[in-house]
Design a protein around this motif. Sequence first.
Motif, PDB file in Angstrom:
ATOM      1  N   UNK A 251      89.324  71.644  89.652  1.00  8.44           N
ATOM      2  CA  UNK A 251      88.549  70.905  88.644  1.00  8.44           C
ATOM      3  C   UNK A 251      88.051  69.559  89.166  1.00  8.44           C
ATOM      4  N   UNK A 252      88.933  68.840  89.870  1.00  5.32           N
ATOM      5  CA  UNK A 252      88.556  67.518  90.372  1.00  5.32           C
ATOM      6  C   UNK A 252      87.952  67.569  91.763  1.00  5.32           C
ATOM      7  N   UNK A 253      88.106  68.707  92.462  1.00  2.96           N
ATOM      8  CA  UNK A 253      87.570  68.830  93.812  1.00  2.96           C
ATOM      9  C   UNK A 253      88.197  67.859  94.790  1.00  2.96           C
ATOM     10  N   UNK A 254      89.467  67.546  94.581  1.00  2.00           N
ATOM     11  CA  UNK A 254      90.135  66.559  95.430  1.00  2.00           C
ATOM     12  C   UNK A 254      91.000  67.256  96.473  1.00  2.00           C
ATOM     13  N   UNK A 255      91.590  66.460  97.341  1.00  2.00           N
ATOM     14  CA  UNK A 255      92.430  66.967  98.427  1.00  2.00           C
ATOM     15  C   UNK A 255      93.897  66.768  98.077  1.00  2.00           C
ATOM     16  N   UNK A 256      94.749  66.981  99.075  1.00  2.00           N
ATOM     17  CA  UNK A 256      96.180  66.746  98.863  1.00  2.00           C
ATOM     18  C   UNK A 256      96.458  65.298  98.493  1.00  2.00           C
ATOM     19  N   UNK A 257      95.600  64.389  98.945  1.00  2.00           N
ATOM     20  CA  UNK A 257      95.772  62.983  98.589  1.00  2.00           C
ATOM     21  C   UNK A 257      95.631  62.749  97.099  1.00  2.00           C
ATOM     22  N   UNK A 308      89.611  60.411  81.842  1.00  2.97           N
ATOM     23  CA  UNK A 308      89.242  60.075  83.221  1.00  2.97           C
ATOM     24  C   UNK A 308      90.450  60.152  84.146  1.00  2.97           C
ATOM     25  N   UNK A 309      90.188  60.436  85.410  1.00  2.00           N
ATOM     26  CA  UNK A 309      91.281  60.633  86.363  1.00  2.00           C
ATOM     27  C   UNK A 309      92.207  59.432  86.418  1.00  2.00           C
TER      28      UNK A 309
END
Length: 433
Positions: A251-257, A308-309
């Motif tokens: 959903x957020x398209x983020x990485x392990x970070x 929001x994140x």
Amino acid sequence: MRSSPYWPVISHPTLRRVLPGVAVSSLGDGMAVVAVSWLAIQLAPASVRGAWVAMAAAAYTLSGAVGALLLRRFVQHRPPAQLVCWDAALRAAALGAVPVLYTFGALGIEGYVALLAVSSVLHSWGQAGVYTLIARVLPERDHLAGNAVLSGVGSVATVVGPPLATLLIGCGGAATVLAVDAATFLVLAATFLVVPKGSVPEPEAGTASRSAGFAVIRRSPALSGLLALTFAFFFLFGPVYVALPLHVSDDLGSSAGGLAAFYTAFGIGAVLGSVLTGFLNRWRLWPATAGIVIGFGVLMLPLGLGAPTGVSIVCFGLAGLLWPPYSSLSTALFQRSAPGALLPQALAASSAVRVLSVPLGIALGGPLTAGLGAVGTLRLSGAGIVVVGLVAACAWGLRAARRCRRPAAGAAEPARAGSEAGTDTAKEAGARP
């Protein structure tokens, strides 16, 4: 510092020997929080990633409940330091096999899940050993502070571990993180291996049946009610371990970070909560535990409501603030209520129920995320936790009302019955957890 409730804990000669090992292994586990799920995502087929992430996370804990039930005959009378040592050695061996097989290209998702399951077979007994050690070397008034120190060490590791895991994943992959985790458990095993004989008081010898731990819990309304609340709380939190990594990656398209940021925020809140826990020894048990559960659920809701994140991360961190007080307060009641000779069995039984609840929730997370999506699963988890806390608060209120209506002349008999159950009336009412 010497007037702090934590001074008797950190200055105790036996605990000074073992706390560094606990801290090192906690750091490894803090890194594994990210690595276990991330390696499962890498190894699993894309079409069924959610199910395999759920299975990996569940396997890392579920076998501990099985071990608590099936291995009781063989380990229930072992010294607490030996229980911790055996658990740490097994975890080091099983987790250490993961990077070895991965390096040679021989690690599939099925073998990975199996190794995670093997690593946790003795974990309920290892945890019981640590908290039994706290109960035996410290006076009762310091039990809560001792529990809070252990919780604080784990919380600090949750803050430091995920960022370190992110760096290691970027350099060598998630399997490298599990190699480091295995090494930290070797340190823990060595630390408890050198605990001097006679430094941990032993209770008077007694006979314990195969179901002694559960019998102690069953006879005490306070312990059985608290364990029921804990099971429901942890069960409903379980799907978060599946939904949150998928929410971050998909959903957020983020990485392990990005996943590490959530866990780090939770850890920062848990560190602050651990510091505060030692000063809560006069809190009433049922209002405190029910209130903590309600507050935790409310703070989880923004993750499932499209916040929001940044807001979601802050709320997740505030939820972490409530985690250590709940864990430490509930453990202190077990330490004070169970007979000394049966304390490891009671703690292992409690740990088995707790350990079982999270994997069951994680297993539920697979189909939930498939049907509701990651955000919908997070929303359902938070709302369910709120409902459970409200039910517990109502139950405590009804019990308190009945107690107020009880004639004073009949108060002696219930008090005597509560004493026979392994806990006095004040403890069952939650006056001093």
